[in-house]
Design an enzyme around this catalytic site. Structure first.
Site, PDB file in Angstrom:
ATOM      1  N   ARG A   1       0.815  -1.209   0.000  1.00 40.92           N
ATOM      2  CA  ARG A   1       0.000   0.000   0.000  1.00 40.92           C
ATOM      3  C   ARG A   1       0.850   1.262   0.000  1.00 40.92           C
ATOM      4  NH1 ARG A   1      -4.887  -1.015  -2.050  1.00 40.92           N
ATOM      5  NH2 ARG A   1      -6.208  -2.292  -0.716  1.00 40.92           N
TER       6      ARG A   1
ATOM      7  N   HIS B   1     -10.094  15.950   9.833  1.00 42.24           N
ATOM      8  CA  HIS B   1      -9.983  17.408   9.824  1.00 42.24           C
ATOM      9  C   HIS B   1      -8.802  17.920  10.643  1.00 42.24           C
ATOM     10  CE1 HIS B   1     -13.544  17.274   7.512  1.00 42.24           C
ATOM     11  NE2 HIS B   1     -13.803  18.551   7.607  1.00 42.24           N
TER      12      HIS B   1
ATOM     13  N   TYR C   1     -11.758  12.307   0.082  1.00 40.95           N
ATOM     14  CA  TYR C   1     -12.319  12.100   1.422  1.00 40.95           C
ATOM     15  C   TYR C   1     -13.574  12.927   1.663  1.00 40.95           C
ATOM     16  CZ  TYR C   1     -10.704   9.297   5.411  1.00 40.95           C
ATOM     17  OH  TYR C   1     -10.517   8.302   6.336  1.00 40.95           O
TER      18      TYR C   1
ATOM     19  N   HIS D   1     -19.426  13.148   2.131  1.00 36.48           N
ATOM     20  CA  HIS D   1     -20.693  13.701   2.610  1.00 36.48           C
ATOM     21  C   HIS D   1     -21.900  12.781   2.439  1.00 36.48           C
ATOM     22  CE1 HIS D   1     -17.962  17.167   2.342  1.00 36.48           C
ATOM     23  NE2 HIS D   1     -18.556  17.497   3.472  1.00 36.48           N
TER      24      HIS D   1
HETATM   25  C1  HEM Z   1     -23.126  17.734   9.035  1.00 36.28           C
HETATM   26  C2  HEM Z   1     -22.198  17.306   8.301  1.00 36.28           C
HETATM   27  C3  HEM Z   1     -21.258  18.086   7.409  1.00 36.28           C
HETATM   28  C4  HEM Z   1     -21.294  19.385   6.980  1.00 36.28           C
HETATM   29  C5  HEM Z   1     -22.359  20.426   7.263  1.00 36.28           C
HETATM   30  C6  HEM Z   1     -20.124  19.601   6.167  1.00 36.28           C
HETATM   31  C7  HEM Z   1     -19.805  20.792   5.542  1.00 36.28           C
HETATM   32  C8  HEM Z   1     -18.605  21.056   4.915  1.00 36.28           C
HETATM   33  C9  HEM Z   1     -18.200  22.330   4.399  1.00 36.28           C
HETATM   34  C10 HEM Z   1     -19.062  23.594   4.423  1.00 36.28           C
HETATM   35  C11 HEM Z   1     -16.963  22.192   3.885  1.00 36.28           C
HETATM   36  C12 HEM Z   1     -16.119  23.278   3.213  1.00 36.28           C
HETATM   37  C13 HEM Z   1     -16.372  23.204   1.750  1.00 36.28           C
HETATM   38  C14 HEM Z   1     -15.605  24.242   0.988  1.00 36.28           C
HETATM   39  O1  HEM Z   1     -15.904  25.416   1.115  1.00 36.28           O
HETATM   40  O2  HEM Z   1     -14.702  23.855   0.271  1.00 36.28           O
HETATM   41  C15 HEM Z   1     -16.575  20.824   4.087  1.00 36.28           C
HETATM   42  C16 HEM Z   1     -15.353  20.306   3.731  1.00 36.28           C
HETATM   43  C17 HEM Z   1     -14.982  18.986   3.924  1.00 36.28           C
HETATM   44  N1  HEM Z   1     -15.762  17.962   4.437  1.00 36.28           N
HETATM   45 FE1  HEM Z   1     -17.584  18.181   5.214  1.00 36.28          FE
HETATM   46  N2  HEM Z   1     -19.399  18.440   6.134  1.00 36.28           N
HETATM   47  C18 HEM Z   1     -20.051  17.505   6.878  1.00 36.28           C
HETATM   48  C19 HEM Z   1     -19.676  16.202   7.091  1.00 36.28           C
HETATM   49  C20 HEM Z   1     -18.519  15.617   6.594  1.00 36.28           C
HETATM   50  C21 HEM Z   1     -18.157  14.241   6.801  1.00 36.28           C
HETATM   51  C22 HEM Z   1     -18.955  13.197   7.576  1.00 36.28           C
HETATM   52  C23 HEM Z   1     -16.969  14.051   6.184  1.00 36.28           C
HETATM   53  C24 HEM Z   1     -16.258  12.738   6.165  1.00 36.28           C
HETATM   54  C25 HEM Z   1     -14.976  12.553   6.122  1.00 36.28           C
HETATM   55  C26 HEM Z   1     -16.572  15.333   5.588  1.00 36.28           C
HETATM   56  C27 HEM Z   1     -15.409  15.582   4.886  1.00 36.28           C
HETATM   57  C28 HEM Z   1     -15.005  16.829   4.434  1.00 36.28           C
HETATM   58  C29 HEM Z   1     -13.684  17.111   3.907  1.00 36.28           C
HETATM   59  C30 HEM Z   1     -12.525  16.123   3.744  1.00 36.28           C
HETATM   60  C31 HEM Z   1     -13.668  18.470   3.601  1.00 36.28           C
HETATM   61  C32 HEM Z   1     -12.482  19.294   3.075  1.00 36.28           C
HETATM   62  C33 HEM Z   1     -11.880  20.013   4.285  1.00 36.28           C
HETATM   63  C34 HEM Z   1     -10.833  21.004   3.930  1.00 36.28           C
HETATM   64  O3  HEM Z   1     -10.289  20.932   2.832  1.00 36.28           O
HETATM   65  O4  HEM Z   1     -10.538  21.869   4.761  1.00 36.28           O
HETATM   66  N3  HEM Z   1     -17.545  16.237   5.860  1.00 36.28           N
HETATM   67  N4  HEM Z   1     -17.599  20.149   4.702  1.00 36.28           N
END
Ligand code: HEM
Ligand code: NAG
Ligand code: NAG
Ligand code: NAG
Length: 604
Positions: free
Chosen positions: A106, A193, A371, A374
């Site tokens: 891996r 995160h 990753y 959602h």
């Molecule tokens: C209530 C649940 C969730 C909400 C409201 C939410 C909302 C968001 C928002 C608003 C962003 C930023 C998007 C942007 O502007 O680019 C984001 C990024 C992200 N989310 Fe979620 N999310 C949720 C659950 C999850 C779950 C369960 C995962 C599973 C791993 C996940 C993984 C990610 C990842 C990897 C990013 C990119 C983060 C970064 O680059 O800083 N999210 N999410």
């Protein structure tokens, strides 16, 4: 006059001619380099191939190629034959040998030290040394290429919003056939995160997570300044507050550690933890609270062992222990569940001590993209008979305080998460995130899904039907993209045909697993000089690491309601009075409805 006009025209055409590397001619991980304006050379060094486009296998490459089973076959074997694996799992030596093979095969596809970033598609010291960038697994598509994916496909990619609406948006909730629960989903979000922390002020190519891995900055803060604000500065502990006899993170006001909260959130519900965005979802704040309690519990254990140590040493050693626990839980509980393998994964850094392995890691932009799970999220959250929609759930820490950690754990363990691959399962409430992701990938000039498949030694898809395993979405995708070789990575993995009975398709597993295991095992604490009891304060601390399970973590977190309570291992779950536990806890396998184990049994 006429002649010079033609000359100018010819020169202009020449300077705009597509780079010959646009067609990605070099196969088998060969490196394409332009030679003048219209020629290229493939560097096939150590690829095991030779020839103009690195297509001719050397003898041993050919031999290995014919003997090696396909990823599909390996996956099938690992996820079936339960009886066989049950036997193997009981022979530590055999199990260790197989685990060693898993880890080496891996981590092999990951370039370490890292190579490109979103601005440098060739090796450069700037790309290597500037930690503010996510690295790039494949270089960006050149700006001068005829199409967004190089030469394949149409001149313009389909509208991102249209793609999300047609293929990604949930019609009706599709449960994960592997039985993941919401407890699992929030673990995924909370855990990742700490290293997916895009620096939105600078742009999607940049990260605020300079540790590029499991450093627990989501517990301790990214900077020393923030860490100091979050620390109690006594007995190694983190700052906390007691609410109705239970331990919670301090408020922003009290700690002075800034967080992202909308203006209407009251002062007393603005909890401060390492990660600035963890106020977003009570599920994240729940895990943050559990880890906070664990930190302070381990401090107590260490202090009994080392009354001679000061606050600083207790703090630092406890942090190393928690990093170890995180990696142990990530491999043996979290990835174990995700993989669906009947083979029992093992966290044992010693397996790599006689192998060629680099103890370093750089987070890749593509790993972050993949990753975005959602689809795991449900349409509403059920806690203790109450139903929360996103509007009431997000940024609402009262949910956690009102129900308490143990009720949240109980409820999240019962609720099923959604399937990730297979298409049409992104909750309507977060559809905006999916659109943004696609748009950002385009700005960063990602190569096509098939290019990523080839880089990770998978066969490129031949058709959209092969990708989705059905006809309806495949036909529509074909119309929009024109060519399977221009299918994009992120929508691609979300519409991909899932493994039978699986949460993901092949691409997510085969590309995600290398990033994941490299990130976990590449941690400094897994290296020979670190991986020994004294690093963790002696045998007692070392055993907290090697004995960590998600169930233990959560049970300790639920237990840890009162800072005056003795928390040594011999103390049973029950207080001594007749108080029955409010919940029977679950998460040995993270499988839904797996209520067999209760916290009380942790100590037996
Ligand atoms: C209530 C649940 C969730 C909400 C409201 C939410 C909302 C968001 C928002 C608003 C962003 C930023 C998007 C942007 O502007 O680019 C984001 C990024 C992200 N989310 Fe979620 N999310 C949720 C659950 C999850 C779950 C369960 C995962 C599973 C791993 C996940 C993984 C990610 C990842 C990897 C990013 C990119 C983060 C970064 O680059 O800083 N999210 N999410
Ligand atoms: C190498 O690839 C180029 C561009 O795809 C192609 O035109 C050429 O024929 C290939 N060379 C060989 C030896 O296959
Ligand atoms: C990293 O690169 C960015 C963009 O070029 C630049 O603003 C930043 O100063 C660099 N960081 C370091 C430490 O050189
Ligand atoms: C937050 O949750 C609490 C308690 O569970 C609930 O009573 C309240 O209405 C929620 N707040 C918002 C703004 O939805």
């Amino acid at each position: 006059m006429l002649l010079s006009g033609a000359l100018v025209f010819a020169l202009a055409a020449l300077s705009q001619a597509a780079s010959p590397c646009c067609s990605h001619p070099c196969q088998n991980r060969g490196v394409c380099m332009t030679m003048g304006y219209d020629r290229y050379e493939c560097d096939c060094t150590r690829t095991g191939f030779y020839g103009e486009n690195c297509t001719k296998p050397e003898f041993f490459t050919w031999l290995k190629g014919t003997l090696k089973p396909s990823p599909k076959t390996v996956h099938y074997i690992l996820t079936h034959f339960k009886g066989f694996w049950n036997i193997i799992n009981n022979f530590p030596l055999v199990q260790g040998t197989i685990m060693q093979y898993v880890l080496m095969s891996r981590s092999h596809p990951i370039d370490s030290p890292p190579t490109y970033n979103s601005h440098y598609g060739y090796k450069s010291w700037e790309a290597y040394s500037n930690l503010s960038y996510y690295t790039r697994t494949l270089p960006r598509v050149g700006n001068d290429c005829p199409t967004p994916m190089g030469v394949s496909g149409k001149k313009e990619l389909p509208d991102a919003k249209l793609l999300v609406e047609k293929f990604l948006l949930r019609r009706e909730f599709i449960p994960d056939p592997q039985g993941s629960n919401i407890m699992f989903a929030f673990f995924a979000q909370h855990f990742t995160h700490q290293f997916f922390k895009t620096d939105t002020k600078r742009g999607s190519a940049f990260t605020k997570g300079l540790g590029h891995g499991v450093d627990l900055n989501h517990v301790y803060g990214e900077t020393l300044d923030r860490q100091m604000k979050l620390r109690l500065m006594k007995d190694g502990k983190l700052n906390y507050q007691m609410i109705e006899g239970e331990m919670y993170p301090p408020t922003v006001q009290e700690s002075q550690a800034e967080m992202m909260y909308p203006p209407h959130i009251p002062e007393n519900m603005r909890f401060a933890v390492g990660q600035e965005v963890f106020g977003l979802v009570p599920g994240l704040m729940m895990y943050a609270t559990i880890w906070l309690r664990e930190h302070n519990r381990v401090c107590d254990v260490l202090r009994q062992e080392h009354p001679e140590w000061d606050d600083e040493r207790l703090f630092q050693t406890t942090r190393l222990i928690l990093i170890g626990q995180t990696i142990k839980i990530a491999i043996e509980d979290y990835i174990q569940h995700l993989s669906g393998y009947n083979f029992k994964l093992k966290f044992d850094p010693e397996l790599l001590f006689n192998q060629r392995f680099q103890y370093q890691n750089r987070i890749s932009a593509e790993f972050n993209t993949m990753y975005h799970w959602h689809p795991l999220m449900p349409d509403t959250f059920h806690i203790q008979g109450q139903e929360y929609n996103y509007q009431h759930f997000l940024f609402n820490n009262s949910v956690m305080v009102e129900h308490g950690i143990s009720q949240m754990v109980e409820s999240f363990s019962r609720q099923t998460a959604g399937r990730v691959a297979g298409g049409r399962n992104v909750p309507v409430s977060v559809q905006r995130v999916a659109v943004t992701t696609i748009e950002q990938n385009r700005q960063m000039k990602y190569q096509s899904m098939n290019q990523y498949r080839k880089h990770f030694l998978l066969k490129p898809f031949q058709s959209f039907e092969e990708l989705t395993g059905e006809k309806e979405m495949a036909a529509e995708l074909e119309e929009l993209y024109g060519d399977i070789d221009s299918m994009e990575l992120y929508p691609g993995i979300l519409v991909e045909k899932p493994h039978s009975g699986g949460i993901f398709g092949e691409t997510m597993v085969e590309i995600g697993a290398p990033f994941s295991l490299k990130g976990l095992m590449g941690n400094a604490i897994c290296s020979p000089e670190y991986w020994k009891p004294s690093t963790f304060g002696g045998q007692v601390g070392f055993e907290i690491v090697t004995g960590a399970t998600l169930q233990r973590l959560v049970c300790h977190g639920v237990l840890r309601t009162d800072r005056h309570r003795d928390v040594s291992h011999s103390i049973p779950f029950f207080d001594g009075d007749n108080r029955t536990p409010r919940s029977a806890l679950i998460i040995t396998s993270l499988n839904q409805y797996h209520f067999a184990s209760h916290c009380g049994r942790v100590y037996h």
